[in-house]
Design an enzyme around this catalytic site. Structure first.
Site, PDB file in Angstrom:
ATOM      1  N   CYS A 114       0.830  -1.125   0.032  1.00  0.00           N
ATOM      2  CA  CYS A 114       0.041   0.002  -0.090  1.00  0.00           C
ATOM      3  C   CYS A 114       0.915   1.174   0.132  1.00  0.00           C
ATOM      4  O   CYS A 114       1.778   1.377   0.737  1.00  0.00           O
ATOM      5  CB  CYS A 114      -1.071  -0.047   1.148  1.00  0.00           C
ATOM      6  SG  CYS A 114      -1.902   1.608   1.542  1.00  0.00           S
ATOM      7  N   GLU A 115       0.759   2.009  -0.836  1.00  0.00           N
ATOM      8  CA  GLU A 115       1.552   3.502  -1.024  1.00  0.00           C
ATOM      9  C   GLU A 115       1.095   4.470  -0.007  1.00  0.00           C
ATOM     10  O   GLU A 115       1.933   5.153   0.143  1.00  0.00           O
ATOM     11  CB  GLU A 115       1.313   3.849  -2.453  1.00  0.00           C
ATOM     12  CG  GLU A 115      -0.034   4.571  -2.727  1.00  0.00           C
ATOM     13  CD  GLU A 115      -0.104   5.138  -4.222  1.00  0.00           C
ATOM     14  OE1 GLU A 115      -0.469   6.183  -4.337  1.00  0.00           O
ATOM     15  OE2 GLU A 115       0.394   4.287  -5.201  1.00  0.00           O
ATOM     16  N   HIS A 116      -0.034   4.158   0.697  1.00  0.00           N
ATOM     17  CA  HIS A 116      -0.305   5.017   1.922  1.00  0.00           C
ATOM     18  C   HIS A 116       0.256   4.865   3.396  1.00  0.00           C
ATOM     19  O   HIS A 116       0.516   5.820   3.866  1.00  0.00           O
ATOM     20  CB  HIS A 116      -1.834   5.385   1.899  1.00  0.00           C
ATOM     21  CG  HIS A 116      -2.558   5.665   0.768  1.00  0.00           C
ATOM     22  ND1 HIS A 116      -3.487   4.955   0.098  1.00  0.00           N
ATOM     23  CD2 HIS A 116      -2.262   6.831  -0.056  1.00  0.00           C
ATOM     24  CE1 HIS A 116      -3.918   5.823  -0.978  1.00  0.00           C
ATOM     25  NE2 HIS A 116      -3.112   6.878  -1.082  1.00  0.00           N
ATOM     26  N   HIS A 117       0.631   3.519   3.396  1.00  0.00           N
ATOM     27  CA  HIS A 117       1.027   3.326   4.573  1.00  0.00           C
ATOM     28  C   HIS A 117       2.325   2.441   4.450  1.00  0.00           C
ATOM     29  O   HIS A 117       2.797   1.693   5.815  1.00  0.00           O
ATOM     30  CB  HIS A 117      -0.082   2.676   5.686  1.00  0.00           C
ATOM     31  CG  HIS A 117      -1.216   3.604   5.955  1.00  0.00           C
ATOM     32  ND1 HIS A 117      -2.303   3.336   5.383  1.00  0.00           N
ATOM     33  CD2 HIS A 117      -1.120   4.246   6.765  1.00  0.00           C
ATOM     34  CE1 HIS A 117      -3.106   4.377   5.662  1.00  0.00           C
ATOM     35  NE2 HIS A 117      -2.458   4.890   6.661  1.00  0.00           N
ATOM     36  N   GLN A 163      -5.086  -0.304  -4.980  1.00  0.00           N
ATOM     37  CA  GLN A 163      -5.311  -1.503  -6.043  1.00  0.00           C
ATOM     38  C   GLN A 163      -6.206  -1.107  -7.282  1.00  0.00           C
ATOM     39  O   GLN A 163      -5.856  -1.842  -8.576  1.00  0.00           O
ATOM     40  CB  GLN A 163      -6.554  -2.556  -5.141  1.00  0.00           C
ATOM     41  CG  GLN A 163      -6.828  -3.685  -5.919  1.00  0.00           C
ATOM     42  CD  GLN A 163      -7.698  -4.595  -4.957  1.00  0.00           C
ATOM     43  OE1 GLN A 163      -7.342  -4.620  -3.629  1.00  0.00           O
ATOM     44  NE2 GLN A 163      -8.776  -5.405  -5.359  1.00  0.00           N
ATOM     45  N   HIS A 217      -5.821  -6.105   2.494  1.00  0.00           N
ATOM     46  CA  HIS A 217      -4.977  -4.880   2.731  1.00  0.00           C
ATOM     47  C   HIS A 217      -4.444  -4.863   4.198  1.00  0.00           C
ATOM     48  O   HIS A 217      -5.478  -4.550   5.231  1.00  0.00           O
ATOM     49  CB  HIS A 217      -5.586  -3.571   2.346  1.00  0.00           C
ATOM     50  CG  HIS A 217      -5.810  -3.213   0.748  1.00  0.00           C
ATOM     51  ND1 HIS A 217      -5.229  -2.431   0.071  1.00  0.00           N
ATOM     52  CD2 HIS A 217      -6.695  -4.067  -0.102  1.00  0.00           C
ATOM     53  CE1 HIS A 217      -5.650  -2.654  -1.031  1.00  0.00           C
ATOM     54  NE2 HIS A 217      -6.542  -3.517  -1.104  1.00  0.00           N
ATOM     55  N   CYS A 269      -3.124  -2.526   5.846  1.00  0.00           N
ATOM     56  CA  CYS A 269      -3.364  -1.117   6.350  1.00  0.00           C
ATOM     57  C   CYS A 269      -5.052  -1.148   6.813  1.00  0.00           C
ATOM     58  O   CYS A 269      -5.297  -0.218   7.708  1.00  0.00           O
ATOM     59  CB  CYS A 269      -3.218   0.091   5.381  1.00  0.00           C
ATOM     60  SG  CYS A 269      -4.173  -0.112   3.768  1.00  0.00           S
TER      61      CYS A 269
END
Length: 223
Positions: A113-116, A154, A182, A184
């Site tokens: 995940c690119e956010h976390h 995704q 996920h 996250c």
């Protein structure tokens, strides 16, 4: 913009799993540095991160972790960022003249995940109808693996796989389904370990419900 407001907006963007582009956001100079130089920089900064968390970096178990993380980032889990690692895909004539859908189901992948920067673990299911060309079955797995091995959301990942298959096979008759857990979601925030995320992308003959249903029925048999 107020720094606190900006942080809150960034937090919201990440928790809502939004993306800003169908293309992975890369700087123009992303590959000017060698992998060796990138690993050295990551190693140095990850050492600082671990120290900031209060870890004893003289401990034998921890001392090599920054190097291992740097190597893992560049050579393994984020290797899909570098176009040099894109799999070589050869196409062949459809000599059998097979004109129905070909399905490759349950393609396992690991992404991030690119956010976390937490794992995304899932499976992809692919079908296409030949327009005169076919590719080796293992190449479908390699395409999924390549686009998974980068910081991702995704929705972007499935679009990248879908567009690559359309280009390689020179056909719109492609359908892709991705199902994933996920971490996250399951290991932070709401901490829901039972949910998973499904996405679908299709074109050509798969715009017709009957053909999509044929695909879904085959998936049920695979499961």
């Amino acid at each position: 913009m107020n720094n606190q407001i900006e942080k809150e907006l960034f937090e919201l963007l990440g928790d809502e799993h939004q993306m800003t582009s169908a293309e992975t956001p890369l700087r123009p100079d992303a590959f000017d540095k060698s992998d060796k130089d990138k690993m050295a920089t990551i190693e140095k900064h990850f050492h600082i991160i671990m120290e900031e968390m209060g870890l004893d970096m003289t401990d034998d178990s921890l001392r090599g972790t920054p190097h291992r993380v740097a190597k893992m980032f560049i050579q393994e889990i984020f290797s899909g960022l570098n176009p040099a690692n894109k799999p070589k895909i050869s196409v062949f004539e459809n000599s059998y003249h097979y004109d129905k859908m070909l399905v490759e189901a349950n393609i396992s992948f690991n992404s991030t995940c690119e956010h976390h920067f937490l794992p995304i673990i899932g499976k992809a299911h692919i079908a296409y109808v030949s327009n005169g060309k076919v590719i080796g079955l293992s190449k479908l797995n390699r395409i999924v693996d390549y686009y998974a091995r980068r910081p991702q959301v995704q929705e972007r990942m499935i679009m990248q796989i879908f567009n690559e298959l359309k280009t390689v096979l020179n056909t719109e008759d492609v359908i892709v389904v991705v199902e994933a857990e996920h971490l996250c979601v399951s290991s932070r925030g709401i901490k829901d370990s039972s949910s998973y995320t499904s996405t679908i992308q299709y074109g050509g003959i798969f715009k017709e419900k009957e053909n999509r249903n044929d695909f879904f029925n085959l998936l049920k048999k695979e499961k």
